[in-house]
Write a protein that holds these residues in place. Structure first.
Motif, mmCIF file in Angstrom:
data_model
loop_
_atom_site.group_PDB
_atom_site.id
_atom_site.type_symbol
_atom_site.label_atom_id
_atom_site.label_comp_id
_atom_site.label_asym_id
_atom_site.label_seq_id
_atom_site.Cartn_x
_atom_site.Cartn_y
_atom_site.Cartn_z
ATOM 1 N N PHE A 147 -15.844 4.244 8.029
ATOM 2 C CA PHE A 147 -15.161 5.179 8.933
ATOM 3 C C PHE A 147 -16.182 6.013 9.717
ATOM 4 O O PHE A 147 -15.952 6.402 10.837
ATOM 5 C CB PHE A 147 -14.225 6.105 8.155
ATOM 6 N N ASP A 188 -11.682 -5.522 -0.979
ATOM 7 C CA ASP A 188 -11.333 -5.023 0.366
ATOM 8 C C ASP A 188 -12.504 -4.246 0.988
ATOM 9 O O ASP A 188 -13.462 -3.888 0.310
ATOM 10 C CB ASP A 188 -10.096 -4.116 0.244
ATOM 11 N N MET A 189 -12.388 -4.003 2.271
ATOM 12 C CA MET A 189 -13.306 -3.145 3.042
ATOM 13 C C MET A 189 -14.750 -3.641 2.967
ATOM 14 O O MET A 189 -15.690 -2.865 3.104
ATOM 15 C CB MET A 189 -13.247 -1.688 2.525
ATOM 16 N N TRP A 201 0.892 -1.158 0.000
ATOM 17 C CA TRP A 201 0.000 0.000 0.000
ATOM 18 C C TRP A 201 0.931 1.207 0.000
ATOM 19 O O TRP A 201 1.391 1.625 1.037
ATOM 20 C CB TRP A 201 -0.890 -0.037 1.236
ATOM 21 N N HIS A 224 2.811 -8.415 1.455
ATOM 22 C CA HIS A 224 2.055 -7.158 1.369
ATOM 23 C C HIS A 224 2.305 -6.347 2.628
ATOM 24 O O HIS A 224 2.352 -6.899 3.718
ATOM 25 C CB HIS A 224 0.560 -7.469 1.228
ATOM 26 N N TRP A 258 -8.542 -8.337 -5.787
ATOM 27 C CA TRP A 258 -8.776 -8.568 -4.352
ATOM 28 C C TRP A 258 -9.815 -7.563 -3.883
ATOM 29 O O TRP A 258 -9.738 -6.379 -4.213
ATOM 30 C CB TRP A 258 -7.492 -8.549 -3.538
ATOM 31 N N ASP A 286 -2.821 -1.413 -5.072
ATOM 32 C CA ASP A 286 -3.652 -0.993 -3.945
ATOM 33 C C ASP A 286 -4.441 0.261 -4.352
ATOM 34 O O ASP A 286 -4.321 0.740 -5.487
ATOM 35 C CB ASP A 286 -2.775 -0.782 -2.705
ATOM 36 N N ILE A 287 -5.206 0.815 -3.429
ATOM 37 C CA ILE A 287 -6.184 1.858 -3.779
ATOM 38 C C ILE A 287 -5.654 3.069 -4.545
ATOM 39 O O ILE A 287 -6.424 3.786 -5.161
ATOM 40 C CB ILE A 287 -6.949 2.390 -2.540
ATOM 41 N N ASP A 303 -5.114 -7.423 8.065
ATOM 42 C CA ASP A 303 -3.992 -6.573 8.468
ATOM 43 C C ASP A 303 -3.238 -7.115 9.671
ATOM 44 O O ASP A 303 -3.338 -6.596 10.785
ATOM 45 C CB ASP A 303 -4.500 -5.159 8.767
ATOM 46 N N TRP A 323 -7.600 -13.398 2.033
ATOM 47 C CA TRP A 323 -6.361 -13.195 2.781
ATOM 48 C C TRP A 323 -6.796 -12.782 4.176
ATOM 49 O O TRP A 323 -7.928 -12.346 4.372
ATOM 50 C CB TRP A 323 -5.441 -12.204 2.080
ATOM 51 N N PHE A 358 1.910 -7.079 7.612
ATOM 52 C CA PHE A 358 1.372 -5.920 6.879
ATOM 53 C C PHE A 358 1.743 -4.610 7.579
ATOM 54 O O PHE A 358 2.286 -3.691 6.987
ATOM 55 C CB PHE A 358 -0.156 -6.048 6.779
ATOM 56 N N ARG A 367 -11.326 -9.848 1.624
ATOM 57 C CA ARG A 367 -10.951 -9.758 3.034
ATOM 58 C C ARG A 367 -12.083 -10.313 3.898
ATOM 59 O O ARG A 367 -11.883 -11.153 4.747
ATOM 60 C CB ARG A 367 -10.626 -8.321 3.434
ATOM 61 N N ILE A 411 -7.024 -3.858 -6.541
ATOM 62 C CA ILE A 411 -7.953 -3.953 -5.405
ATOM 63 C C ILE A 411 -9.287 -3.330 -5.805
ATOM 64 O O ILE A 411 -9.330 -2.422 -6.652
ATOM 65 C CB ILE A 411 -7.353 -3.184 -4.199
ATOM 66 N N TRP A 426 -12.835 5.353 2.096
ATOM 67 C CA TRP A 426 -11.712 6.049 1.452
ATOM 68 C C TRP A 426 -12.150 7.177 0.518
ATOM 69 O O TRP A 426 -11.543 8.248 0.525
ATOM 70 C CB TRP A 426 -10.788 5.055 0.735
HETATM 71 O O1 MIG Z 1 -8.227 1.057 5.467
HETATM 72 O O2 MIG Z 1 -6.265 -0.365 0.656
HETATM 73 O O3 MIG Z 1 -6.512 -4.837 4.596
HETATM 74 O O4 MIG Z 1 -4.472 -4.793 2.711
HETATM 75 O O5 MIG Z 1 -3.528 -2.275 1.898
HETATM 76 C C1 MIG Z 1 -7.209 0.274 4.912
HETATM 77 C C2 MIG Z 1 -5.456 -0.095 1.746
HETATM 78 C C3 MIG Z 1 -7.643 -0.281 3.605
HETATM 79 C C4 MIG Z 1 -6.962 -2.519 4.186
HETATM 80 C C5 MIG Z 1 -6.402 -3.807 3.646
HETATM 81 C C6 MIG Z 1 -4.980 -3.598 3.239
HETATM 82 C C7 MIG Z 1 -4.883 -2.498 2.219
HETATM 83 C C8 MIG Z 1 -5.506 -1.213 2.779
HETATM 84 N N1 MIG Z 1 -6.884 -1.463 3.197
#
Ligand code: MIG
Length: 665
Positions: A313, A306-307, A168, A477, A304, A196-197, A419, A416, A452, A403, A233, A270
């Protein structure tokens, strides 16, 4: 034998693939209603061991702690955590007099008190659930029955069994090319680089930041020439901004989760203000899945997710509550004095029940409050993508892992384990999770190697790699400030050799993986399951059988020069420095202190077993599977089933399993 009992009005999670008629009457549990929930009690005998729960903290034997299925995005994985990113509600009691498996199939929270409140009592608390009870003679048999109920596990393309690098913090095309070049310059294998993002345009799903990645298609093609695939991602939340086509389209069609009044519910992730696709609704799911097209048309073959707990948040409700608290403090002039109250207001914003209770899904013609189906979100998001892949190309396997998950998702993708940190404890946790995940159908799994979060060290990186070469998903990662690509370390030769061992082992690991998936078996087995008659084997928690031929015993302590290993039977110690450089030594049953240098991998070949070994390779595509050697511990011919497909084919993989007879030395 599987029986199903129903409590309340459970949502159809579609975890099971077999319909089982409802049974009535007494189960193995004593049942008690309390606050609308059912508490399922079971008096454990002193010797009973409890297994399952997939991705969870603590030991392989889960006894002695409390675990809550409530998918949670919280990156500090301490020993006392009760909820992680996933909910795998399958639990198994293995005892002298009675053994059974129980699957609490439920979209909301389930609490497993496994001897936490009372050391001798197992209490599971849930509402609105289907309970599947599975009887069997042994742990392995119960698992296999359960796996039959939930269907065949996801099998990724073969290239996804290679090694992948991720960070990341790779910000642009240049960063990605540098990683590929450095691995190549150091002569280290690499099959994947993850995005990544930061590849996205302002964190908008299915977009690419054109300044950072001016030509993703060309980049992907250039990488593929080197046999490296780019794996972007995808986040669960969609930025709420007019003019962003994914948002506009989803709004127009009504595909986002809505509040009580039927308006799209705003959460902050994000991309800041965002909305959540209602992946439980088949039409919305199909639509969301079809968005992956944008990237696949650029040459992308894996993702992958995520979130997707979903982690948030803040949300409309939690933010309103926080603002109210702070405004009241400001109005009363108490802000400075009431630091704790201000901090509390802000601290409680993420992943709040105020928000999870305030938006809705549509499934099977019914409206569900998110809190009732919370644990299904990641599952259905991943299913959305997998269903699109199937539609796009029914004959090809794509890489997909997530995730968050729930049992059922194991048919659509891997996971996976989130974190973790560069802690020695997390190396051991990685090992302990593997068999639990397999019990629940999640075979394609892995942890972030090296850790991580937090800065890693060279010795931890090597020791973790020595475990990572056995895990189906093998990815380094990180998010820490200290770089940890394997080429940055001092002893490059050790990393090069260890990475190479992964590829030498691939004919074996891949064959064992495919067979385990197709046959509903575990790839990683606790010694207790493989040697049920061996008293000492019952408590071993730091060694595992991997497939049918080998046992692993990684070193997981700082500065250790080796470790004690328990052999339930005579075995052959294989000590590898490289895939084509190893020694063999037969050791008797019992305990042994085995020295293991940082640049070595050890494993144990079981009696009357063999395993294929290839020459080390730089990527899966260049693996020479025609010229295999065999590691053997047998004095008579042994048949081994090896899987030799093209690495992409999806249907009837069983056809590609060949029986090979291997002679003794
Ligand atoms: O709030 O995309 O578990 O693998 O690098 C963190 C950023 C968001 C969480 C993931 C992580 C990734 C990260 N994401």
């Amino acid at each position: 034998m599987i029986k199903r009992y129903r409590y309340g009005a459970p949502v159809n999670t579609e975890a099971a693939v077999i319909q089982i008629a409802e049974s009535k009457g007494q189960t193995v549990f004593s049942e008690r209603e309390c606050e609308g929930k059912t508490a399922f009690g079971y008096e454990m005998e002193k010797e009973d061991r409890v297994y399952g729960l997939g991705e969870q903290m603590r030991g392989i034997n889960k006894r002695g702690w409390i675990y809550e299925s409530w998918n949670t995005d919280d990156p500090i994985l301490t020993e006392t955590r009760v909820s992680l990113y996933t909910s795998h509600n399958f639990i198994m009691v293995i005892g002298k007099n009675r053994s059974f498996g129980a699957f609490f199939d439920c979209g909301g929270k389930v609490v497993f008190d496994v001897g936490y409140t009372d050391p001798d009592v197992l209490t599971v608390t849930a509402r609105d659930c289907n309970l599947y009870l599975i009887e069997g003679e042994s742990a392995l048999e119960i698992v296999q029955e359960f796996r039959g109920l939930i269907g065949t596990s996801y099998i990724p393309p073969k290239w996804a069994f290679g090694f992948g690098q991720s960070h990341w913090g790779y910000l642009n095309e240049g960063d990605i090319r540098t990683v590929a070049e450095n691995y190549k310059a150091c002569d280290m294998p690499l099959d994947m680089i993850y995005l990544d993002i930061d590849y996205m345009e302002r964190f908008q799903d299915f977009t690419v930041d054109k300044k950072a990645f001016p030509d993703l298609k060309k980049l992907a093609a250039d990488m593929k020439k080197e046999n490296i695939r780019l794996i972007p991602i995808i986040d669960a939340a969609v930025k709420a901004e007019k003019g962003y086509s994914v948002y506009d389209e989803g709004i127009e069609k009504g595909y986002f989760c809505k509040n009580q009044k039927g308006e799209p519910y705003i959460v902050g992730v994000w991309p800041q203000d965002s909305v959540l696709p209602d992946v439980l609704n088949p039409a919305a799911r199909k639509w969301f899945g079809s968005q992956y097209k944008v990237l696949m048309d650029e040459g992308i073959e894996g993702f992958w997710n995520d979130m997707n707990e979903p982690g948030i948040f803040y949300g409309e409700e939690s933010m309103a509550a926080a603002v109210k608290t702070i405004e009241a403090l400001v109005a009363s002039g108490r802000t400075k004095k009431d630091f704790a109250e201000v901090q509390g207001a802000v601290f409680n914003l993420p992943n709040s029940m105020l928000d999870y209770g305030a938006f809705y899904h549509e499934k099977d013609g019914k409206r569900y409050c998110h809190a009732e189906v919370h644990n299904l979100f990641g599952y259905y998001m991943t299913r959305a993508a997998a269903e699109y892949f199937e539609e796009r190309d029914p004959d090809k396997r794509f890489l997909m892992f997530s995730r968050s998950s729930y049992i059922g998702m194991h048919r659509y993708g891997g996971i996976w384990t989130g974190d973790n940190a560069a802690w020695w404890a997390h190396l051991l946790l990685n090992l302990k999770m593997l068999p639990s995940l397999d019990m629940c159908g999640f075979l394609f799994t892995g942890a972030d190697l090296c850790g991580f979060g937090q800065n890693t060290t060279e010795d931890l990186a090597l020791r973790w790699l020595a475990l990572g070469i056995f895990t189906p998903l093998m990815r380094n990662h990180y998010n820490a400030s200290r770089p940890q690509e394997y080429y940055v370390f001092k002893n490059k030769e050790a990393f090069r050799n260890l990475l190479g061992i992964r590829y030498s082992l691939l004919p074996y690991l891949y064959s064992e993986f495919v067979k385990s998936a197709l046959r509903g078996q575990m790839l990683f087995k606790p010694l207790a399951f493989e040697y049920p008659q061996d008293g000492r084997a019952q408590t071993v928690e730091d060694q595992l059988c991997v497939g049918e031929s080998i046992m692993i015993a990684p070193v997981y302590e700082q500065n250790a020069k080796g470790r004690y290993v328990y052999l339930p039977e005579e075995m052959k110690l294989i000590r590898m420095r490289a895939g084509d450089r190893y020694t063999q030594e037969v050791l008797p049953q019992g305990s042994h202190y085995i020295e293991v240098a940082l640049d070595e991998v050890i494993f144990f070949l079981r009696k009357n077993r063999v395993m294929p070994l290839a020459r080390p390779a730089k990527n899966v595509a260049s693996l020479d599977e025609k010229n295999l050697t065999w590691l053997k511990f047998t004095d008579r011919p042994v048949t081994y089933e090896i899987c030799r497909d093209d690495g992409f084919v999806k249907k009837n993989l069983e056809r590609y399993i060949e029986r090979v007879t291997v002679n003794s030395d």
